[in-house]
Motif scaffolding. Structure first.
Motif, PDB file in Angstrom:
ATOM      1  N   VAL A  71      64.279   1.499  -4.229  1.00  0.00           N
ATOM      2  CA  VAL A  71      65.585   0.626  -4.511  1.00  0.00           C
ATOM      3  C   VAL A  71      64.551  -0.505  -5.500  1.00  0.00           C
ATOM      4  O   VAL A  71      63.941  -1.310  -4.908  1.00  0.00           O
ATOM      5  N   ILE A  72      66.195  -0.958  -6.598  1.00  0.00           N
ATOM      6  CA  ILE A  72      66.485  -1.846  -6.992  1.00  0.00           C
ATOM      7  C   ILE A  72      67.225  -2.578  -6.601  1.00  0.00           C
ATOM      8  O   ILE A  72      68.519  -1.947  -7.209  1.00  0.00           O
ATOM      9  N   MET A  73      67.556  -3.883  -6.535  1.00  0.00           N
ATOM     10  CA  MET A  73      68.498  -4.710  -6.758  1.00  0.00           C
ATOM     11  C   MET A  73      68.885  -5.418  -7.431  1.00  0.00           C
ATOM     12  O   MET A  73      67.283  -6.038  -7.553  1.00  0.00           O
ATOM     13  N   VAL A  74      69.712  -5.470  -8.449  1.00  0.00           N
ATOM     14  CA  VAL A  74      69.935  -6.138  -9.985  1.00  0.00           C
ATOM     15  C   VAL A  74      71.475  -7.132 -10.415  1.00  0.00           C
ATOM     16  O   VAL A  74      71.599  -6.216  -9.087  1.00  0.00           O
ATOM     17  N   ARG A  75      70.546  -7.923 -10.962  1.00  0.00           N
ATOM     18  CA  ARG A  75      71.703  -8.552 -10.743  1.00  0.00           C
ATOM     19  C   ARG A  75      72.375  -8.216 -12.517  1.00  0.00           C
ATOM     20  O   ARG A  75      72.050  -8.211 -13.072  1.00  0.00           O
ATOM     21  N   ASP A  76      74.004  -7.477 -12.054  1.00  0.00           N
ATOM     22  CA  ASP A  76      74.071  -7.197 -13.720  1.00  0.00           C
ATOM     23  C   ASP A  76      75.064  -8.671 -14.318  1.00  0.00           C
ATOM     24  O   ASP A  76      75.240  -9.824 -13.644  1.00  0.00           O
ATOM     25  N   ASP A  77      75.652  -8.278 -15.553  1.00  0.00           N
ATOM     26  CA  ASP A  77      75.984  -9.162 -16.445  1.00  0.00           C
ATOM     27  C   ASP A  77      77.282 -10.407 -15.791  1.00  0.00           C
ATOM     28  O   ASP A  77      77.398 -11.138 -16.230  1.00  0.00           O
ATOM     29  N   ASP A  78      78.058  -9.757 -15.073  1.00  0.00           N
ATOM     30  CA  ASP A  78      79.495  -9.730 -14.442  1.00  0.00           C
ATOM     31  C   ASP A  78      79.020 -10.674 -12.938  1.00  0.00           C
ATOM     32  O   ASP A  78      80.352 -11.230 -12.836  1.00  0.00           O
ATOM     33  N   GLY A  79      77.625 -10.395 -12.882  1.00  0.00           N
ATOM     34  CA  GLY A  79      77.345 -11.448 -11.632  1.00  0.00           C
ATOM     35  C   GLY A  79      77.165 -10.928 -10.056  1.00  0.00           C
ATOM     36  O   GLY A  79      77.117 -11.072  -8.849  1.00  0.00           O
ATOM     37  N   SER A  80      76.991  -9.246 -10.540  1.00  0.00           N
ATOM     38  CA  SER A  80      77.656  -8.217  -9.727  1.00  0.00           C
ATOM     39  C   SER A  80      76.254  -8.114  -9.262  1.00  0.00           C
ATOM     40  O   SER A  80      75.451  -8.130 -10.004  1.00  0.00           O
ATOM     41  N   ILE A  81      76.304  -7.759  -7.915  1.00  0.00           N
ATOM     42  CA  ILE A  81      75.340  -6.851  -7.636  1.00  0.00           C
ATOM     43  C   ILE A  81      75.055  -5.470  -7.602  1.00  0.00           C
ATOM     44  O   ILE A  81      75.406  -4.239  -7.334  1.00  0.00           O
ATOM     45  N   ASN A  82      74.013  -4.911  -8.468  1.00  0.00           N
ATOM     46  CA  ASN A  82      74.021  -3.493  -8.530  1.00  0.00           C
ATOM     47  C   ASN A  82      72.308  -2.851  -7.638  1.00  0.00           C
ATOM     48  O   ASN A  82      71.430  -3.202  -7.677  1.00  0.00           O
ATOM     49  N   VAL A  83      72.663  -1.892  -6.779  1.00  0.00           N
ATOM     50  CA  VAL A  83      71.541  -1.259  -6.088  1.00  0.00           C
ATOM     51  C   VAL A  83      70.836   0.264  -6.438  1.00  0.00           C
ATOM     52  O   VAL A  83      71.871   0.861  -6.511  1.00  0.00           O
ATOM     53  N   ILE A  84      69.999   0.768  -6.964  1.00  0.00           N
ATOM     54  CA  ILE A  84      69.976   1.819  -7.606  1.00  0.00           C
ATOM     55  C   ILE A  84      68.538   2.099  -7.351  1.00  0.00           C
ATOM     56  O   ILE A  84      67.770   1.745  -7.058  1.00  0.00           O
ATOM     57  N   GLU A  85      68.089   3.265  -7.427  1.00  0.00           N
ATOM     58  CA  GLU A  85      67.041   4.383  -6.977  1.00  0.00           C
ATOM     59  C   GLU A  85      66.166   3.609  -7.902  1.00  0.00           C
ATOM     60  O   GLU A  85      66.561   5.036  -9.270  1.00  0.00           O
ATOM     61  N   ASN A  86      64.772   3.484  -7.235  1.00  0.00           N
ATOM     62  CA  ASN A  86      63.574   3.522  -8.291  1.00  0.00           C
ATOM     63  C   ASN A  86      63.119   5.226  -8.413  1.00  0.00           C
ATOM     64  O   ASN A  86      61.780   5.407  -8.502  1.00  0.00           O
ATOM     65  N   VAL A  87      64.121   6.122  -9.293  1.00  0.00           N
ATOM     66  CA  VAL A  87      64.108   7.363  -9.191  1.00  0.00           C
ATOM     67  C   VAL A  87      64.005   7.466 -10.684  1.00  0.00           C
ATOM     68  O   VAL A  87      65.434   7.748 -10.547  1.00  0.00           O
ATOM     69  N   CYS A  88      63.137   7.758 -11.591  1.00  0.00           N
ATOM     70  CA  CYS A  88      63.619   8.315 -12.707  1.00  0.00           C
ATOM     71  C   CYS A  88      64.765   9.680 -13.265  1.00  0.00           C
ATOM     72  O   CYS A  88      64.263  10.781 -12.587  1.00  0.00           O
ATOM     73  N   ALA A  89      65.406   9.614 -13.516  1.00  0.00           N
ATOM     74  CA  ALA A  89      66.117  10.934 -13.213  1.00  0.00           C
ATOM     75  C   ALA A  89      65.887  11.888 -14.488  1.00  0.00           C
ATOM     76  O   ALA A  89      65.762  12.883 -14.053  1.00  0.00           O
ATOM     77  N   HIS A  90      64.313  11.571 -15.478  1.00  0.00           N
ATOM     78  CA  HIS A  90      63.434  12.953 -15.466  1.00  0.00           C
ATOM     79  C   HIS A  90      62.727  13.283 -14.827  1.00  0.00           C
ATOM     80  O   HIS A  90      62.770  14.378 -14.586  1.00  0.00           O
ATOM     81  N   ARG A  91      61.655  13.433 -14.781  1.00  0.00           N
ATOM     82  CA  ARG A  91      60.873  13.606 -13.604  1.00  0.00           C
ATOM     83  C   ARG A  91      60.262  12.860 -12.714  1.00  0.00           C
ATOM     84  O   ARG A  91      58.999  13.225 -11.848  1.00  0.00           O
ATOM     85  N   GLY A  92      61.601  11.955 -12.196  1.00  0.00           N
ATOM     86  CA  GLY A  92      60.839  12.018 -10.814  1.00  0.00           C
ATOM     87  C   GLY A  92      60.373  10.166 -10.371  1.00  0.00           C
ATOM     88  O   GLY A  92      60.163   9.924  -9.265  1.00  0.00           O
ATOM     89  N   MET A  93      59.784  10.036 -11.760  1.00  0.00           N
ATOM     90  CA  MET A  93      58.683   8.959 -11.582  1.00  0.00           C
ATOM     91  C   MET A  93      59.280   7.313 -10.630  1.00  0.00           C
ATOM     92  O   MET A  93      60.518   7.193 -10.959  1.00  0.00           O
ATOM     93  N   ARG A  94      58.082   7.333  -9.856  1.00  0.00           N
ATOM     94  CA  ARG A  94      58.969   5.610  -9.247  1.00  0.00           C
ATOM     95  C   ARG A  94      58.502   5.054 -10.100  1.00  0.00           C
ATOM     96  O   ARG A  94      57.568   4.215 -10.680  1.00  0.00           O
ATOM     97  N   PHE A  95      59.566   4.229 -11.284  1.00  0.00           N
ATOM     98  CA  PHE A  95      59.116   4.033 -12.650  1.00  0.00           C
ATOM     99  C   PHE A  95      58.852   2.267 -12.098  1.00  0.00           C
ATOM    100  O   PHE A  95      57.633   1.486 -12.850  1.00  0.00           O
ATOM    101  N   CYS A  96      59.987   1.785 -11.122  1.00  0.00           N
ATOM    102  CA  CYS A  96      59.188  -0.063 -10.939  1.00  0.00           C
ATOM    103  C   CYS A  96      58.215   0.034 -10.326  1.00  0.00           C
ATOM    104  O   CYS A  96      58.550   0.089  -9.162  1.00  0.00           O
ATOM    105  N   ARG A  97      57.321  -1.214 -11.170  1.00  0.00           N
ATOM    106  CA  ARG A  97      56.508  -1.364 -10.365  1.00  0.00           C
ATOM    107  C   ARG A  97      56.696  -3.058 -10.109  1.00  0.00           C
ATOM    108  O   ARG A  97      55.590  -2.810  -9.182  1.00  0.00           O
ATOM    109  N   ALA A  98      57.255  -3.735 -11.044  1.00  0.00           N
ATOM    110  CA  ALA A  98      57.106  -5.386 -10.832  1.00  0.00           C
ATOM    111  C   ALA A  98      58.076  -5.012  -9.260  1.00  0.00           C
ATOM    112  O   ALA A  98      58.629  -4.460  -9.488  1.00  0.00           O
ATOM    113  N   ARG A  99      57.519  -6.339  -8.731  1.00  0.00           N
ATOM    114  CA  ARG A  99      58.288  -6.721  -7.064  1.00  0.00           C
ATOM    115  C   ARG A  99      59.420  -7.371  -7.326  1.00  0.00           C
ATOM    116  O   ARG A  99      60.462  -7.366  -6.504  1.00  0.00           O
TER     117      ARG A  99
END
Ligand code: FES
Ligand SMILES: [Fe+2]
Lengths: 419, 156
Positions: A71-99
């Motif tokens: 998963v990716i924990m990311v800071r949004d523009d309004d300061g809130s925090i989102n956590v999204i799964e690191n699985v592309c909705a297209h063919r499922g690649m674990r796309f985010c490689r940077a830590r």
């Protein structure tokens, strides 16, 4: 063990109706492991993902895991925090490689689908096909709706700068989840002060993930395994201590207080209780009591299933348990301090960090004993462990001669796993 | 810098590696001056400017305390370790003070087990001349192997 009992049982069998004897098989079976992931990591539970201070600015992100899902924990523009799964909705690649890093949005390199910081699908190359000779070739079907193909979004809760996430949007509130008794110890550290990140330690421990929870629910071992504590007078069996457990039995706090109130000198006394051994450089245990401790010199809090909150004198950290199959987990330490720490206090926290982590004077050996326990479990899963110190029941105690917290965890485990 | 000096520096690197692979832990602090720095730090913390190290010692006395911990208090699986260290690159040379660095790889071999790549990284050093020859004023071990195979007990 009866003669009929096979070495590799198909079914989990408990010697007693309670949780005082734990079958080795709870640590060895891949099917049970998958069931644990389903029931503890992906449903009905909150999982620790990080600290807000790790991602202070809009677009800052950290890649981490919930259970075994990236998963990716990311800071949004309004300061809130989102956590999204690191699985592309297209063919499922674990796309985010940077830590970690900072991004305006997330793009999967395979076919360049792009997602906002909320995980919403924003761009699909050639969605409307390619025009050639006045004719449109290819493209997504007419009824393709980007809004149906966002990244999986987790529910997020933050408290005192700590971030938890859940794949289960129906999970109870974080506060109810932790429960009032343990929440008090959570809030003791994370009382809203701004945190500063001191850095990370990572270790891969070849043992079942639950063994680390057990280790920090086990006040029996510190004075026996960690002889460094005892040698340099940091730990005594007669230390005032309390074990507290939440109503479910899943979370706990081990609270101990060294020395009597008003005798701070005793806390920093480095003389040995063994052979008059003293440290060559006493700065290793240059302990200075802090107001927020409110008494206890060490509180180790276990939040089920995946985080340990450490306050050992001036050293504070979170320890993130990341399972990898039944027989291995990664253990990620995030040491932190507080924004109002003096330079001396920061130095002290860093110095005391020598006690902890994969090389720590009183922690390296925890990983070792977990590895050697797992070795036995794998070779003969028909056997069981014994956690009967202090009785067979579960409850708070005002001493440390007990394994009640481990029994509590397995009482809960049995209930949720329905075994 | 004369060949004689580079030879002495290179000898220091090699002797250090041989000493910490020998199991004679008491030899380790003797490579340092009294007021020294020893840090074993993941590359991530180093590059991101986080001060935390896996081990961070600020005096030869603390190194002796570590030796005591390794030998007397830290329960661990016994293992051999073997360092392979590159020739040092000299970054700065003054009469009695050298800044130098080198790559290293440490293999770990547990009893009756195959050898594994255990910890690889870079030494970043400050070496000073003393009456007893060259010693480390500072040795930072910045390691790539951020996911430590369970534990690190012996000095790198
Ligand atoms: S798999 Fe990600 S864009 Fe195709
Ligand atoms: Fe421990």
């Amino acid at each position: 063990m009866s003669d009929e009992q096979p070495i590799f049982p198909e079914e989990l069998t408990w010697e007693r109706p309670d949780s005082s004897r734990i079958p080795f098989m709870v640590y060895t079976d891949e099917e049970l492991h998958k069931k644990e992931l389903e029931r503890f990591f992906y449903r009905n539970h909150w999982n620790y993902v990080g600290l807000e201070a790790e991602i202070p600015n809009a677009g800052d992100f950290k890649r981490t895991v919930v259970g075994e899902r990236s998963v990716i924990m990311v800071r949004d523009d309004d300061g809130s925090i989102n956590v999204i799964e690191n699985v592309c909705a297209h063919r499922g690649m674990r796309f985010c490689r940077a830590r970690h890093g900072n991004r305006p949005d997330f793009v999967c390199p395979y076919h360049q689908w792009s997602y906002s910081r909320k995980g919403d699908l924003q761009g699909v190359p050639f969605r409307r096909g390619v025009k050639r000779d006045g004719k449109v070739e290819g493209g997504m079907p007419k009824d393709f709706k980007p809004a149906d193909h966002n990244l999986t979004k987790l529910k997020v809760a933050t408290r005192g700068g700590v971030v938890f996430a859940s794949f289960d949007h129906d999970v109870e509130s974080l506060e109810d989840y932790i429960g009032p008794k343990i929440l008090a110890y959570f809030d003791r550290i994370f009382d809203g002060r701004e945190l500063t990140i001191l850095g990370y330690n990572r270790q891969r421990i070849p043992g079942n993930w639950k063994l680390m929870q057990e280790n920090i629910k086990d006040p029996y071992h510190p004075g026996l395994l960690h002889t460094w504590f005892v040698t340099f007078g940091l730990w005594r069996a007669d230390n005032k201590s309390e074990m507290k457990i939440d109503d479910h039995g899943r979370h706990a706090a081990m609270i101990s207080t060294r020395g009597a109130a008003g005798k701070a000198g005793e806390v920093t006394d480095v003389s040995s209780f063994k052979d008059g051994m003293t440290l060559h450089d006493p700065r290793l245990v240059d302990i200075v009591p802090e107001d927020w401790w409110n008494g206890p010199t060490a509180v180790m809090t276990t939040i089920f299933p995946n985080v340990i909150l450490q306050q050992q004198v001036n050293s504070v950290s979170t320890r993130h348990i990341q399972p990898r199959g039944h027989g291995e987990f990664d253990f990620v330490w995030t040491h932190f301090g507080f924004a109002d720490d003096s330079a001396d206090m920061t130095r002290r926290r860093l110095r005391q960090a020598n006690l902890f982590g994969p090389a720590g004077f009183v922690s390296a050996d925890d990983g070792e004993v977990i590895e050697f326990s797992q070795e036995s479990f794998d070779s003969n899963p028909s056997h069981r462990t014994l956690v009967e110190l202090g009785g067979r029941e579960v409850g708070d105690t005002d001493h440390m001669v007990t394994e009640t917290l481990i029994r509590g965890m397995y009482r809960y485990w049995r209930k949720v796993m329905e075994v | 810098m004369e060949f004689r000096d580079y030879y002495a520096l290179s000898q220091l690197y090699t002797e250090y590696a041989l000493a910490i692979d020998s199991g004679n832990w008491d030899d380790w602090p003797e490579f340092f001056i009294d007021e020294c720095i020893y840090r074993l730090q993941p590359r991530e913390n180093y590059e991101r400017g986080f001060p935390l190290a896996t081990l961070a010692f600020e005096s030869k006395a603390m190194l002796k305390d570590r030796v005591y911990g390794v030998r007397e208090t830290l329960f661990h699986d016994p293992y051999y370790q073997r360092h392979v260290v590159s020739a040092p690159a000299v970054r700065k040379w003054q009469k009695d003070r050298i800044e130098s660095e080198a790559n290293y790889a440490v293999f770990r071999t547990k009893l009756s087990e195959p050898s594994i790549v255990y910890n690889v990284g870079r030494y970043i050093d400050v070496v000073v001349r003393t009456s007893e020859g060259l010693k480390f004023a500072s040795r930072e071990c910045i390691y790539d192997t951020e996911m430590i195979p369970n534990s690190i007990i012996y000095p790198i």
